[in-house]
Structures are given as C-alpha cells and as structure tokens.
Design a protein around this motif. Structure first.
Motif, PDB file in Angstrom:
ATOM      1  N   ARG A 225       0.846  -1.200   0.000  1.00  0.00           N
ATOM      2  CA  ARG A 225       0.000   0.000   0.000  1.00  0.00           C
ATOM      3  C   ARG A 225       0.874   1.240   0.000  1.00  0.00           C
ATOM      4  NH1 ARG A 225      -2.165  -3.083   3.763  1.00  0.00           N
ATOM      5  NH2 ARG A 225      -1.296  -1.801   5.429  1.00  0.00           N
ATOM      6  N   TYR A 226       0.594   2.158  -0.903  1.00  0.00           N
ATOM      7  CA  TYR A 226       1.364   3.398  -0.937  1.00  0.00           C
ATOM      8  C   TYR A 226       0.502   4.504  -1.510  1.00  0.00           C
ATOM      9  CZ  TYR A 226       2.085   1.724  -5.728  1.00  0.00           C
ATOM     10  OH  TYR A 226       1.889   1.251  -6.994  1.00  0.00           O
TER      11      TYR A 226
ATOM     12  N   ARG B  13      -2.714   7.036   8.787  1.00  0.00           N
ATOM     13  CA  ARG B  13      -1.265   6.941   8.595  1.00  0.00           C
ATOM     14  C   ARG B  13      -0.632   7.975   9.507  1.00  0.00           C
ATOM     15  NH1 ARG B  13      -1.988   7.142   2.039  1.00  0.00           N
ATOM     16  NH2 ARG B  13      -1.521   4.978   1.594  1.00  0.00           N
ATOM     17  N   LYS B  46      -7.418  -3.808   3.843  1.00  0.00           N
ATOM     18  CA  LYS B  46      -6.902  -2.541   3.321  1.00  0.00           C
ATOM     19  C   LYS B  46      -6.425  -2.697   1.876  1.00  0.00           C
ATOM     20  CE  LYS B  46      -5.164  -0.601   7.669  1.00  0.00           C
ATOM     21  NZ  LYS B  46      -3.926  -0.197   8.364  1.00  0.00           N
ATOM     22  N   ASP B  66      -4.872   4.645   5.174  1.00  0.00           N
ATOM     23  CA  ASP B  66      -3.906   3.614   4.809  1.00  0.00           C
ATOM     24  C   ASP B  66      -4.493   2.569   3.851  1.00  0.00           C
ATOM     25  OD1 ASP B  66      -1.566   2.190   4.792  1.00  0.00           O
ATOM     26  OD2 ASP B  66      -2.010   1.101   6.639  1.00  0.00           O
ATOM     27  N   PHE B  67      -4.778   3.001   2.625  1.00  0.00           N
ATOM     28  CA  PHE B  67      -5.195   2.067   1.575  1.00  0.00           C
ATOM     29  C   PHE B  67      -4.221   2.266   0.406  1.00  0.00           C
ATOM     30  CE2 PHE B  67      -9.172   3.395   3.732  1.00  0.00           C
ATOM     31  CZ  PHE B  67      -9.530   2.168   4.257  1.00  0.00           C
ATOM     32  N   ASN B  68      -4.519   1.644  -0.709  1.00  0.00           N
ATOM     33  CA  ASN B  68      -3.858   2.040  -1.940  1.00  0.00           C
ATOM     34  C   ASN B  68      -4.499   3.381  -2.288  1.00  0.00           C
ATOM     35  OD1 ASN B  68      -2.605  -0.714  -2.626  1.00  0.00           O
ATOM     36  ND2 ASN B  68      -4.772  -1.193  -2.343  1.00  0.00           N
TER      37      ASN B  68
END
Ligand SMILES: Cc1ncc(C[n+]2csc(CCOP(=O)(O)OP(=O)(O)O)c2C)c(N)n1
Ligand code: SF4
Lengths: 376, 277
Positions: A225-226, B13, B46, B66-68
C-alpha cells in the motif's frame, strides 16, 4: 487474431499491433482524425484477448484512465491527434511526476487549433516536449515507416516500463495513414514490470537507489500500500515541501532519463561519413530527405542524413559530433522549424531550414533546391 | 457497535501525514470518520480498497488513510478510477471529490460515469464552495449567497447533485450530512456494497470559507442547520413542491439493479470470441 507476417499494413494498424505484441491490454481513447483507426482496430482486437477497450468521454479522461490502468498493473495506451494531445497534457504531466509507465500515441495533423484534420504535420514536436507544465522529462519516438510504427511502439512500451515514464509515439499523419508491405519480426524483446525486491514494509515507490536503479511500481492491490500524487513527494510518495526532498524528487525525474541517454537515444545515419552537408529529418520527411541524399550524391554533392528516431531527449551529442565534420545542416520539417531550433542550439555551425505547413509533403526536390541554393 | 476512535487509528497513517490540512470545525473529518466505519463494516482488507481523490480540501482525504491511495488531478478522479477498476475488477474503489471537483471541472466525467454504470463509489463532499482555493463560488453555491468571486451574491442556479446523477443513470444515490454521521456511514456501506455506479453526497460545513462569509454561525450552528432542514426521503416526497423551501431529502434516493459496465463488457468479450479459449 489474424497472423500478420508478410502483409500490407496501415501505419496506425501497425502501431496498434505493436502495442498488442508489447503486452498492452488496456486502451482508452476518444476519436480524432488521423489517429482514429488505432482505437477502431483495438476495439475489435482487445476483447478477443481478454483486454479492455473503452471509449471515454474525452481525451482528458482517456489519459486519466490509462494512468489508472497502469497503476493496477496493466500496460496501457491512448491515441490521439493535435487538439486531443493538448487536452491530455495535464494528466501527461501527472504520469511524469508520479512515474507511471504508459504510452501516448499522437498522430500529428495540421494545426493550430482544429487546423487541417486530414492533412499531416509535424507541428507537435515542441508540444510533445513542453506541453505540460513544470520541469519534467519525456521520451518521444518518431517512426518513418509502417514497420517502425510496429517496432517502435514495442520499444515505447519497453522504455515506459524500464524508466517508469510516459512515452510518446509522435507520428505524422502521413506515417499513420501510409500503407506498406511489411515483414513483422518474429522475435521481439518485451520488457515487463519487475517484481519488487523488498517486502511491503520497506517499499518506497520513489526511492533513490544507488546506481540510479529504478524502483519497480507495484500494482495496487498486491499488498504494497502506498500513496500516489501529482504533488512533489518524498521517497515514500507523500507530499513534501522540505527543501532536500523537493530537490530529490525533481532531480530524480530528470536524471533517470539524463543518465541513460545512451540507452534511450536511437538515431539513424545515412551516408554521413564523408558528408559536407547533413540533413536532419524525422518521420515521413526523413524519407524524402533520404531520396534527396541519393539525388545529391548522383550529382557529386556530399550530402548525408541524420534521422533522430528518438526526438526527445534530443540527440544533441550526435549533432555536436557531426557538426565537427560538416559545413551545413539542412532541416526540412512540416512546420516552421521546431527541430531546426534544436539543431541551432546543439551546434554552432550554420543551419538552414526547409519549411512547409500547408499539409503537403516536403519533396526531395524541395530539399535539393535549398541545398543547391545555399552557398557553403 | 464500531467505535470511531479505535477504527480510525487502524486506518490512519499517523506517522506520515499529520497534522492534516483541514481547518478547525471543518466537516471533512466527520465524513472521513464515516467512510472508515463503513469500510470497516464491509470487512474488506486494506489491500482490497483503493481510495482515489481529486484536488481540493476533500481531495486530501486520500493522503491520510492507509489504503492504496491515489491523489489525482482536479476533477479527473473518476477517470483514473475507471482505469483502475477495468484493469483490476477485484479492487473496490472509492472516489472522494469536492463539489467543485465533481460537478464543475469534473462534471463531464461524473455524468458519463453514471451513464456507463461503472462499479465505483463516488463520495462527493458538498460544502457549497471551493474551499482550498479560498472560497470562490461553486456549482452548488446557493443563489444570492456570497463567495470570494461572488461578493454581490451568486447569480447562478445551483446544481442538486443527487438529482443530477439520478438523471444520468447512477445505480445508487444517497445523501446525508455531517450532522447525520451515523446515517452517512450506513449509506456509504450500502454504496460500497452496491454493484454499479453509486453516489453519496455528504453535505459538510466549511465554516472558514463558506459559513463565515454567509453568516452561518459556528460549525455547530451549521450542523444544526443540516439537522433542521433535512427530512427523510419518503416524508420529503409528500411535501407539495411549492412548500419545500430550503428543505432537502436525506437517505437513499435511488437504488436500481442494472447490469454494470463490466458485466456488459463480458458480453462483448464473448461476442468477440476470446482467442485464448
Ligand atoms: C486544472 C485545475 N484548475 C484549478 C485548480 C485549482 N483548484 C484547486 S482545489 C480547487 C477547488 C476545490 O473546491 P472543491 O472541489 O469544491 O473542494 P473543497 O476544497 O471545497 O473540498 C481548485 C479550483 C487545480 N488544482 N487544477
Ligand atoms: S477551507 Fe473549508 S472545506 Fe477546506 S478545510 Fe477549511 S473548513 Fe474545511
């Protein structure tokens, strides 16, 4: 799919076939002459092989969609002409900034504005380099034949994956609409996206690796994940305004291309070894230029041809080297002199241009006239 | 019962992106809380979620979760999302946009995503103004209301986002407000769950750029205004049209079951005759 070996093909069709051979499985586009056949052809072929074709509502969304598809791990492409290319510029910049591999085909037509929809042009040389805003690198390729529409499209995808960059296939309307008998090569090199070498927790999609190695872009959904943004970002992808990180982000964009010029730049030289005069031409004009070289040689004039296959980054060093040997550069173009300007910048020698913007082709005779009329 | 704070921490995040950019009293945080609770309820991991956003205050939401996550260009989030969904249909894609983002610069993509019925969830945070650029009027700024580019009051008829997307063929259309945060998360849950194009309009207070200029009072006053003027959809339908005034319906407004784009595309693949079979 039909077998395309020894066959009469259309430039646009060859480009679409090259994309399929390179593994392109997602196409989004909006119709515009003279690029339309690419979309039409792919709307038939992609569903047959499990790929996706979508006609979007405009060019802005087409460019957005191919970026999205590439982020999901699928090689993607769009195709357009002049006005549509202008609409794609903002998202093209996004692809550059976020380092998303994808291929954009621009089959050039006469401009500005709606211009001459059915007539060829080379008017987008500068737009392909500088159309989007801010400092960014770009790779632009210019084919001169139907066969090259095929092979260079494959090369475009390979460069896109290798350098995590959008790549532009800049074809003039003549090359796109030309029919030729071609032998498609049996063996081709296809570069696919490498797997990441680190676990998710260590993954920084924009890391600056030693030796300039480029971090693989992991598809969304694969557990890495980014964050991806068009804003200036740090190595993990999050927006930053910290001086060092801003510099690192922007420098890296430029240097990943600049440090690999030898790998990226392709040129073709014809009869240049002993030449006094060097014609610099690309796309369909290079074919007239080659014929002009033959005519000149038969008249005892030492003329040669330099054909930039990679238009951007511009082959400066080649020109500088050649300029040590030749007395004159002649630059024929279907515009008022866009490559001409680059030639002037690259070498202190004399350069003259042959221009044509009426949608007609530049003939070998027209180039000869310039050569003969310019005192050495 | 899902507790916001615990759930929030799971999805934020915190080490990367805080403090956030939103003003004190802004409603976008409440909307983000509702979205997180809705996602928690779906049970998706997630990695199965992609959060795509446009540009604006609302568009920053993708940075914090906090995911893609993909923070696109202004107005174009749905285009990027369309590419992701078609390239990997397994992903569940939520697209967060501001009202200007979604209905002005992105208006064309919005109406065509509805018509196409592509399986995405669009969350439109409607604060009636362009927040991030400093309070210019947007397509949802009410008539006569003030904005930095409408100092004499807006003279453009505002969009009703829900009516717009309903007319364009969205499969699921719902509206809630930051006052009705729980309702918002229930609607978002339904929208994510729904196949086809879903739109949830979240009315949100922008006390700094919209409220202040239009004398709407404190953030709490603005939320109370949502409370006092909202009305459930069935009850709303019974009000004679001449008597509606400022009232607006909340809850589910449209819920259709129609084949989505991918289902139709699979038919195309069959017709074309998949060569690999
Ligand atoms: C092409 C383009 N035009 C304009 C802008 C400037 N811009 C950034 S955010 C924004 C408006 C945001 O308003 P809205 O979408 O309503 O979201 P909010 O900030 O209110 O949440 C604008 C016009 C931009 N980034 N890109
Ligand atoms: S400007 Fe308005 S919408 Fe933007 S963060 Fe501030 S209060 Fe929220």
């Amino acid at each position: 799919m039909k077998k395309y070996k020894d066959i009469v093909l259309h430039g646009n069709e060859a480009c679409a076939l090259g994309a399929l051979a390179a593994g392109m499985r997602f196409f989004a586009g909006y119709p515009i002459t003279p690029s339309t056949e690419i979309a039409e052809f792919l709307s038939v072929e992609l569903p047959k092989i499990g790929g996706t074709f979508i006609q979007m509502e405009d060019e802005i969304s087409s460019m957005g969609a191919i970026i999205g598809a590439s982020l999901a791990g699928v090689k993607s492409m769009t195709a357009t002409s002049g006005p549509g290319f202008s609409l794609m510029q903002e998202n093209l910049g996004f692809a550059s900034m976020a380092e998303i591999p994808c291929v954009l085909v621009n089959v050039m037509r006469g401009g500005p504005s709606t211009g001459m929809p059915t007539r060829p042009s080379q008017g987008d040389v500068m737009q392909s380099r500088w159309g989007t805003h801010g400092p960014h690198p770009i790779i632009v390729l210019s084919p001169q034949s139907v066969l090259e529409c095929y092979t260079l499209t494959i090369h475009a995808f390979n460069l896109a994956e290798k350098y995590r960059s959008p790549v532009i296939m800049l074809m003039d309307g003549l090359v796109g609409h030309m029919w030729e008998n071609v032998q498609l090569p049996e063996k081709i090199e296809v570069i696919d996206r490498p797997e990441p070498s680190v676990p998710p927790d260590w993954y920084n999609p924009y890391d600056d690796l030693p030796g300039g190695e480029i971090v693989p872009l992991v598809p969304f959904g694969d557990g890495y994940r980014y964050h991806v943004t068009g804003m200036v970002h740090d190595k993990s992808g999050f927006p930053t305004l910290v001086h060092e990180e801003v510099e690192q982000c922007l420098d890296k964009l430029i240097y990943k291309i600049k440090n690999n010029l030898h790998d990226i730049i392709r040129i073709e030289e014809y009869m240049l070894e002993d030449a006094d005069i060097c014609i610099v031409a690309h796309g369909s004009v290079a074919r007239s230029a080659r014929e002009a070289v033959n005519i000149a040689r038969s008249e005892g004039l030492k003329v040669g041809l330099l054909r930039p296959i990679t238009l951007w980054p511009f082959p400066r060093f080649h020109l500088e080297n050649i300029s040590k040997r030749v007395k004159l550069f002649v630059v024929p173009e279907m515009n008022y002199g866009q490559v001409y300007g680059e030639v002037l910048k690259s070498c202190p020698k004399r350069a003259v241009r042959v221009t044509r913007v009426d949608g007609e082709l530049i003939t070998p005779a027209q180039i000869m006239e310039k050569i003969e009329g310019t005192a050495l | 019962m899902i507790h916001t704070s615990e759930t929030m921490y799971k999805y934020l995040r915190p080490d990367k992106t805080f403090p956030h950019v939103w003003c004190p009293g802004c409603g976008i945080g409440i909307v983000m809380g509702a979205l997180v609770r809705a996602i928690e309820r779906t049970g998706f991991t997630k990695d199965e979620i992609v959060l795509v956003s446009g540009i604006g205050c609302s568009g920053r939401m993708s940075t914090y979760l906090d995911f893609n996550t993909l923070h696109t260009t202004h107005g174009r989030a749905l285009s990027f999302a369309t590419g992701i969904k078609l390239a990997n249909p397994k992903l569940n894609i939520i697209v967060v946009m501001g009202d200007g983002d979604a209905t002005a610069i992105g208006g064309n993509h919005l109406i065509h995503s509805c018509r196409r019925n592509i399986d995405l969830t669009a969350l439109i945070v409607n604060n009636n103004i362009y927040g991030m650029t400093g309070g210019q009027y947007s397509p949802t700024t009410p008539m006569e209301h003030k904005a930095s580019t409408a100092q004499y009051g807006s003279i453009e008829k505002p969009f009703d986002i829900c009516k717009l997307v309903e007319a364009c063929g969205a499969s699921f259309v719902a509206r809630s407000t930051t006052y009705h945060a729980k309702m918002l998360d229930a609607l978002l849950y339904r929208a994510i769950d729904k196949k086809g194009f879903s739109v949830v309009e979240a009315m949100s207070q922008c006390p700094v750029q919209y409220g202040r200029r239009n004398k709407k009072g404190s953030p709490v006053d603005m939320m109370m205004w949502f409370k006092n003027n909202s009305i459930s959809n069935p009850a709303f339908k019974k009000i004679p049209s001449g008597e509606v005034g400022e009232q607006f319906p909340v809850g589910i407004l449209v819920d259709l079951d129609e084949p989505d784009y991918l289902e139709r595309y699979r038919q195309i693949v069959k017709k074309a005759g998949d060569d690999r079979l």
